[in-house]
Design a protein around this motif. Structure first.
Motif, PDB file in Angstrom:
ATOM      1  N   LYS A 203     -52.045  86.575 -90.976  1.00 49.51           N
ATOM      2  CA  LYS A 203     -52.593  87.035 -90.236  1.00 49.51           C
ATOM      3  C   LYS A 203     -52.603  88.528 -90.328  1.00 49.51           C
ATOM      4  O   LYS A 203     -53.697  89.508 -90.099  1.00 49.51           O
ATOM      5  CB  LYS A 203     -52.487  86.438 -88.747  1.00 49.51           C
ATOM      6  CG  LYS A 203     -52.727  85.102 -88.624  1.00 49.51           C
ATOM      7  CD  LYS A 203     -52.595  84.849 -86.853  1.00 49.51           C
ATOM      8  CE  LYS A 203     -52.933  83.696 -86.559  1.00 49.51           C
ATOM      9  NZ  LYS A 203     -52.996  83.271 -85.470  1.00 49.51           N
ATOM     10  N   SER A 206     -54.808  90.038 -92.860  1.00 50.84           N
ATOM     11  CA  SER A 206     -56.285  89.974 -92.897  1.00 50.84           C
ATOM     12  C   SER A 206     -56.778  90.241 -91.423  1.00 50.84           C
ATOM     13  O   SER A 206     -57.965  90.413 -91.374  1.00 50.84           O
ATOM     14  CB  SER A 206     -56.645  88.303 -93.017  1.00 50.84           C
ATOM     15  OG  SER A 206     -56.128  87.500 -92.008  1.00 50.84           O
ATOM     16  N   GLN A 207     -55.850  90.619 -90.658  1.00 49.68           N
ATOM     17  CA  GLN A 207     -56.305  90.949 -89.040  1.00 49.68           C
ATOM     18  C   GLN A 207     -55.748  92.277 -88.716  1.00 49.68           C
ATOM     19  O   GLN A 207     -54.339  92.369 -88.903  1.00 49.68           O
ATOM     20  CB  GLN A 207     -56.115  89.747 -87.906  1.00 49.68           C
ATOM     21  CG  GLN A 207     -56.802  88.479 -88.494  1.00 49.68           C
ATOM     22  CD  GLN A 207     -56.392  87.479 -87.538  1.00 49.68           C
ATOM     23  OE1 GLN A 207     -55.771  87.629 -86.478  1.00 49.68           O
ATOM     24  NE2 GLN A 207     -56.822  86.438 -87.676  1.00 49.68           N
ATOM     25  N   CYS A 216     -60.852  88.441 -82.058  1.00 45.39           N
ATOM     26  CA  CYS A 216     -62.271  88.091 -82.469  1.00 45.39           C
ATOM     27  C   CYS A 216     -63.471  88.266 -81.418  1.00 45.39           C
ATOM     28  O   CYS A 216     -63.276  87.859 -80.388  1.00 45.39           O
ATOM     29  CB  CYS A 216     -62.430  86.754 -82.982  1.00 45.39           C
ATOM     30  SG  CYS A 216     -61.494  86.742 -84.691  1.00 45.39           S
ATOM     31  N   GLY A 227     -67.017  86.448 -89.158  1.00 46.63           N
ATOM     32  CA  GLY A 227     -66.468  87.645 -89.752  1.00 46.63           C
ATOM     33  C   GLY A 227     -67.252  87.708 -91.343  1.00 46.63           C
ATOM     34  O   GLY A 227     -67.729  88.994 -91.666  1.00 46.63           O
ATOM     35  N   ASP A 231     -69.318  90.927 -92.334  1.00 43.65           N
ATOM     36  CA  ASP A 231     -68.929  91.579 -93.304  1.00 43.65           C
ATOM     37  C   ASP A 231     -69.983  91.754 -94.446  1.00 43.65           C
ATOM     38  O   ASP A 231     -70.337  92.796 -94.972  1.00 43.65           O
ATOM     39  CB  ASP A 231     -67.894  90.709 -93.899  1.00 43.65           C
ATOM     40  CG  ASP A 231     -67.004  91.488 -95.037  1.00 43.65           C
ATOM     41  OD1 ASP A 231     -67.497  92.853 -95.284  1.00 43.65           O
ATOM     42  OD2 ASP A 231     -66.174  91.139 -95.823  1.00 43.65           O
ATOM     43  N   LYS A 236     -68.265  96.393 -91.785  1.00 45.15           N
ATOM     44  CA  LYS A 236     -66.520  97.099 -92.004  1.00 45.15           C
ATOM     45  C   LYS A 236     -66.818  98.583 -91.810  1.00 45.15           C
ATOM     46  O   LYS A 236     -67.324  99.282 -92.320  1.00 45.15           O
ATOM     47  CB  LYS A 236     -66.163  96.502 -92.858  1.00 45.15           C
ATOM     48  CG  LYS A 236     -65.450  95.412 -92.825  1.00 45.15           C
ATOM     49  CD  LYS A 236     -64.473  94.847 -93.879  1.00 45.15           C
ATOM     50  CE  LYS A 236     -63.791  93.466 -93.719  1.00 45.15           C
ATOM     51  NZ  LYS A 236     -63.099  92.989 -94.962  1.00 45.15           N
ATOM     52  N   LYS A 248     -60.569  95.814 -91.647  1.00 47.15           N
ATOM     53  CA  LYS A 248     -59.732  94.749 -92.170  1.00 47.15           C
ATOM     54  C   LYS A 248     -60.236  93.337 -91.854  1.00 47.15           C
ATOM     55  O   LYS A 248     -60.014  92.616 -92.785  1.00 47.15           O
ATOM     56  CB  LYS A 248     -58.110  94.942 -91.451  1.00 47.15           C
ATOM     57  CG  LYS A 248     -57.043  94.532 -92.329  1.00 47.15           C
ATOM     58  CD  LYS A 248     -55.710  94.686 -91.492  1.00 47.15           C
ATOM     59  CE  LYS A 248     -54.599  94.573 -92.494  1.00 47.15           C
ATOM     60  NZ  LYS A 248     -53.281  94.683 -91.897  1.00 47.15           N
ATOM     61  N   HIS A 249     -61.058  93.115 -90.835  1.00 46.41           N
ATOM     62  CA  HIS A 249     -61.630  91.839 -90.715  1.00 46.41           C
ATOM     63  C   HIS A 249     -62.860  92.361 -89.912  1.00 46.41           C
ATOM     64  O   HIS A 249     -62.760  93.097 -88.692  1.00 46.41           O
ATOM     65  CB  HIS A 249     -60.339  91.210 -89.689  1.00 46.41           C
ATOM     66  CG  HIS A 249     -60.971  89.768 -89.164  1.00 46.41           C
ATOM     67  ND1 HIS A 249     -62.105  89.369 -88.911  1.00 46.41           N
ATOM     68  CD2 HIS A 249     -60.244  88.751 -89.608  1.00 46.41           C
ATOM     69  CE1 HIS A 249     -62.222  87.954 -88.862  1.00 46.41           C
ATOM     70  NE2 HIS A 249     -61.017  87.625 -89.518  1.00 46.41           N
ATOM     71  N   ASN A 251     -64.648  90.722 -87.878  1.00 46.87           N
ATOM     72  CA  ASN A 251     -65.116  89.958 -86.523  1.00 46.87           C
ATOM     73  C   ASN A 251     -64.284  90.797 -85.650  1.00 46.87           C
ATOM     74  O   ASN A 251     -64.146  90.329 -84.230  1.00 46.87           O
ATOM     75  CB  ASN A 251     -64.690  88.531 -86.391  1.00 46.87           C
ATOM     76  CG  ASN A 251     -65.330  87.918 -85.384  1.00 46.87           C
ATOM     77  OD1 ASN A 251     -66.318  88.462 -84.633  1.00 46.87           O
ATOM     78  ND2 ASN A 251     -65.159  86.631 -85.111  1.00 46.87           N
TER      79      ASN A 251
END
Ligand SMILES: Cc1cc2nc3c(=O)[nH]c(=O)nc-3n(C[C@H](O)[C@H](O)[C@H](O)COP(=O)(O)OP(=O)(O)OC[C@H]3O[C@@H](n4cnc5c(N)ncnc54)[C@H](O)[C@@H]3O)c2cc1C
Length: 293
Positions: A203, A206-207, A216, A227, A231, A236, A248-249, A251
């Motif tokens: 996590k 990626s978040q 989210c 996401g 993307d 982003k 980074k993410h 969503n």
């Protein structure tokens, strides 16, 4: 009502102080009941006055209007934050105000499996149960066997597992969750700890876990990743005022410092429109909106 509630009620409390997003105008009444009796009395008082009631957990899944909200925002006091494991068994009783992260860590230390996959989800146990928080490694509803819920009429009742429906980021909990009984599987503390740390690292990679956000923004449409769709459209880093689609993410919408709820909402609308246009997909919100009419 014979109880003096003035000690637990404040007026015009800025809700930005109580959300992970650090966004939100004032609550007309902000109430922190210390006991079930006080909670019931508060509910009775506000019902009589026809005021709306909102239940606040850790404020990690909320976008609250810049104008704030009318009625009462109730946050359960620290007396509702407990976590008791029954020695030698696989059971625990958890108060709604306890942080989810602490329940996860304590269960893992005891070699109890079931919640290790929800590490990294901030907020309270009550909010997590109501939202059935989790993800691909498990959901909070998986371990709940019964719950005590107070209806908005101030009556508390025990609800068995088969009376509660848990689905994707939602539950049928109707009222204020006070506490829940949990049942874990027996596991190996060492292995569970490795798994928990692994999930947390995935996590973190990626978040944007420590940025100001509400997690989210959108639910995943069936069979797709919100996401990934966002993307693919190059969102982003795109921002409206202080609200930005995380680098980074895609969503996650983050508050880079001076975001307002209006900024976040505008960004949400732009994303939804573009996703509909390009993929013919309607994105449903995962974040819950308060005070937008
Ligand atoms: C960095 C970050 C990462 C996140 N990662 C995840 C993730 O991986 N998976 C996931 O599912 N979510 C995730 N979230 C979203 C959020 O953390 C979860 O939804 C969380 O469980 C909400 O808990 P809370 O206590 O903050 O609830 P709040 O945000 O305060 O409230 C959410 C909802 O629960 C209701 N509620 C709160 N307490 C009670 C109660 N006692 N009784 C009845 N209703 C109640 C509120 O009225 C509201 O409708 C993330 C959020 C952030 C900021």
């Amino acid at each position: 009502m014979n109880m003096d509630l003035s000690e637990i009620i404040t007026e015009n409390e800025p809700l930005a102080r109580h959300t992970y997003f650090r966004i939100g105008g004032p609550a007309k009444f902000f109430v922190q009941p210390r006991t079930e009796g006080e909670l019931a009395a508060v509910l009775g008082t506000f019902a009589e006055e026809g005021e709306d009631i909102h239940i606040l957990g850790g404020g990690t899944n909320l976008l609250i209007s810049d104008d704030g909200i009318g009625g009462a925002v109730i946050r359960l006091g620290k007396e509702f934050a407990f976590c008791e494991f029954t020695e030698g068994s696989t059971r625990a009783v958890v108060g709604a105000g306890h942080t989810l992260a602490s329940v996860v860590r304590q269960s893992v230390e005891r070699g109890l499996a079931g919640l290790e996959g929800v590490i990294g989800v901030p907020g309270t146990f009550g909010g997590a149960a109501f939202m059935n928080a989790g993800g691909k490694h498990g959901n909070v509803g998986d371990v709940i066997t019964s719950a005590t819920v107070m209806g908005f009429d101030g009556t508390a009742r025990r609800v068995e597992r088969d009376e509660i429906e848990f689905s994707y980021r939602s539950s049928s909990i109707d009222g204020i969750l006070l506490q829940a009984e949990l049942e874990f599987e027996r596991g190996d503390a060492e292995e569970l700890s490795v798994r928990m740390k692994d999930v947390l690292q995935q996590k973190r990679d990626s978040q944007p876990l420590s940025a100001k956000s509400a997690g989210c923004a959108f639910k995943n449409p069936p069979g797709q990743s919100a996401g990934a769709l966002i993307d693919q459209l190059g969102f982003k880093g795109v921002s409206v005022g202080g609200a930005q689609v995380s680098e980074k993410h895609a969503n996650f919408i983050v508050n880079t410092g001076d975001a307002t709820a209006a900024h976040v909402l505008e960004l949400i609308d732009i994303i939804r429109e573009k996703v509909k246009l390009e993929f013919d997909v309607d994105l449903d919100l995962e974040v819950r909106l308060w005070g937008f009419g």
